[in-house]
Design a protein around this motif. Structure first.
Motif, PDB file in Angstrom:
ATOM      1  N   ASP A 127       5.412  -5.495  -5.515  1.00  0.00           N
ATOM      2  CA  ASP A 127       4.761  -4.870  -4.365  1.00  0.00           C
ATOM      3  C   ASP A 127       5.798  -4.241  -3.443  1.00  0.00           C
ATOM      4  O   ASP A 127       5.503  -3.912  -2.297  1.00  0.00           O
ATOM      5  CB  ASP A 127       3.872  -5.865  -3.599  1.00  0.00           C
ATOM      6  N   ILE A 152      -4.490  -5.422  -3.990  1.00  0.00           N
ATOM      7  CA  ILE A 152      -4.495  -5.820  -2.581  1.00  0.00           C
ATOM      8  C   ILE A 152      -5.932  -6.126  -2.187  1.00  0.00           C
ATOM      9  O   ILE A 152      -6.862  -5.420  -2.617  1.00  0.00           O
ATOM     10  CB  ILE A 152      -3.902  -4.717  -1.668  1.00  0.00           C
ATOM     11  N   GLY A 153      -6.151  -7.161  -1.438  1.00  0.00           N
ATOM     12  CA  GLY A 153      -7.518  -7.501  -1.030  1.00  0.00           C
ATOM     13  C   GLY A 153      -8.388  -7.788  -2.235  1.00  0.00           C
ATOM     14  O   GLY A 153      -8.147  -8.712  -3.006  1.00  0.00           O
ATOM     15  N   ALA A 183       4.096  -1.942   4.425  1.00  0.00           N
ATOM     16  CA  ALA A 183       3.181  -2.930   5.002  1.00  0.00           C
ATOM     17  C   ALA A 183       2.088  -3.346   4.028  1.00  0.00           C
ATOM     18  O   ALA A 183       1.426  -4.354   4.235  1.00  0.00           O
ATOM     19  CB  ALA A 183       2.544  -2.371   6.279  1.00  0.00           C
ATOM     20  N   LEU A 184       1.893  -2.575   2.947  1.00  0.00           N
ATOM     21  CA  LEU A 184       0.806  -2.855   2.017  1.00  0.00           C
ATOM     22  C   LEU A 184       1.239  -3.919   1.008  1.00  0.00           C
ATOM     23  O   LEU A 184       1.347  -3.667  -0.187  1.00  0.00           O
ATOM     24  CB  LEU A 184       0.384  -1.568   1.310  1.00  0.00           C
ATOM     25  N   ARG A 185       1.450  -5.130   1.480  1.00  0.00           N
ATOM     26  CA  ARG A 185       1.871  -6.234   0.647  1.00  0.00           C
ATOM     27  C   ARG A 185       0.864  -7.363   0.764  1.00  0.00           C
ATOM     28  O   ARG A 185       0.361  -7.653   1.841  1.00  0.00           O
ATOM     29  CB  ARG A 185       3.260  -6.735   1.056  1.00  0.00           C
ATOM     30  N   CYS A 186       0.581  -8.008  -0.382  1.00  0.00           N
ATOM     31  CA  CYS A 186      -0.421  -9.073  -0.351  1.00  0.00           C
ATOM     32  C   CYS A 186       0.050 -10.244   0.502  1.00  0.00           C
ATOM     33  O   CYS A 186      -0.764 -11.001   1.027  1.00  0.00           O
ATOM     34  CB  CYS A 186      -0.762  -9.525  -1.765  1.00  0.00           C
ATOM     35  N   ASP A 188       1.195 -10.094   3.353  1.00  0.00           N
ATOM     36  CA  ASP A 188       0.784  -9.828   4.721  1.00  0.00           C
ATOM     37  C   ASP A 188      -0.708  -9.546   4.839  1.00  0.00           C
ATOM     38  O   ASP A 188      -1.291  -9.737   5.908  1.00  0.00           O
ATOM     39  CB  ASP A 188       1.557  -8.615   5.270  1.00  0.00           C
ATOM     40  N   ASN A 189      -1.329  -9.083   3.758  1.00  0.00           N
ATOM     41  CA  ASN A 189      -2.718  -8.636   3.828  1.00  0.00           C
ATOM     42  C   ASN A 189      -3.700  -9.499   3.044  1.00  0.00           C
ATOM     43  O   ASN A 189      -4.895  -9.353   3.187  1.00  0.00           O
ATOM     44  CB  ASN A 189      -2.807  -7.184   3.324  1.00  0.00           C
TER      45      ASN A 189
END
Length: 249
Positions: A127, A152-153, A183-186, A188-189
């Motif tokens: 990622d 993600i998600g 910022a598009l990292r699992c 953090d999300n």
């Protein structure tokens, strides 16, 4: 192949599309797996179980308790240990016939070049966008097939960028490097646990097909999964002739 391998891989050998010759080809193949997390776990497990003879697994990170919700190659006892080494030990217990090489430090474009050169197929299971773009750059230069996955998600995607074909787009054609995506990292999300398994096993299937020369790959297509509606969609991809990475081919 030895007698143990013939027995271990007998269900592959029974498939007329694979047979003895195809399985022997898998045993002689080398896959590079970048990332031993949520996607890399099912990728590594299925490539090893299916008989790919050599795996190189790259991951500098350590197993954390929060990883165990989805990173199924690691156990509770592996918390605090390097992920590549943990993955190698799990694979050894599942299939000691597979040779595993580990890279336990950060990789960049320079270090990836030798790793990609030695491999028959490359699987992007990270990622980290800097590593994604570096892997794509090297695969374009060395004309190596790249199987890319992301999750993600509740949504995931898979594609194949096969640089052996002049009409194949590369990862940069699909996602130009504009910065600001870190910022598009699992971590953090958040990510739904079974999603990474579904995407990772799809990557493993595409990699095996490439190694065997079977079927139609995802080259020129982006496969999208929405788990909430359990819907798969396939979008056609075109090579960007102005792409700064592959456009000059």
């Amino acid at each position: 192949m030895n007698d143990n391998q013939l027995l271990r891989y007998s269900r592959h050998i029974l498939l007329p599309q694979i047979g003895y010759e195809g399985q022997e080809q898998l045993v002689g193949s080398h896959a590079l797996i970048i990332g031993a997390g949520g996607l890399g776990s099912p990728v590594a497990l299925y490539l090893a179980a299916g008989g790919v003879g050599t795996l190189t697994i790259c991951d500098f990170d350590e197993v954390d308790l929060t990883n165990l919700q989805r990173q199924i190659i690691h156990t509770t006892a592996a918390v605090g240990r390097n992920k590549a080494q943990s993955a190698a030990e799990t694979i050894a217990a599942i299939n000691p016939e597979t040779q595993v090489q580990t890279v336990q430090q950060r990789v960049d474009e320079a270090s990836l070049r030798a790793l990609v050169q030695a491999a028959d197929v490359v699987l992007d299971c990270t990622d980290n966008f800097a590593v994604r773009y570096a892997a794509n750059q090297v695969c374009v230069e060395l004309r190596k097939p790249l199987v890319s996955g992301a999750a993600i998600g509740f949504e995931g995607q898979v594609s194949v960028f096969d640089m052996r074909h002049d009409d194949s787009p590369c990862y940069h054609c699909l996602f130009p490097n504009l910065g600001g995506d870190e910022a598009l990292r699992c971590a953090d999300n958040g990510v739904f646990a079974p999603l990474v398994g579904m995407i990772g096993t799809t990557q493993a299937a595409e990699a095996m097909k490439l190694l065997l020369g079977l079927g139609t790959s995802l080259q020129g297509r982006l496969l999208l999964l929405d788990v909430m509606d359990m819907e798969w969609r396939s979008l056609k991809l075109a090579r960007d002739p102005a792409c700064p990475v592959c456009g000059a081919r």
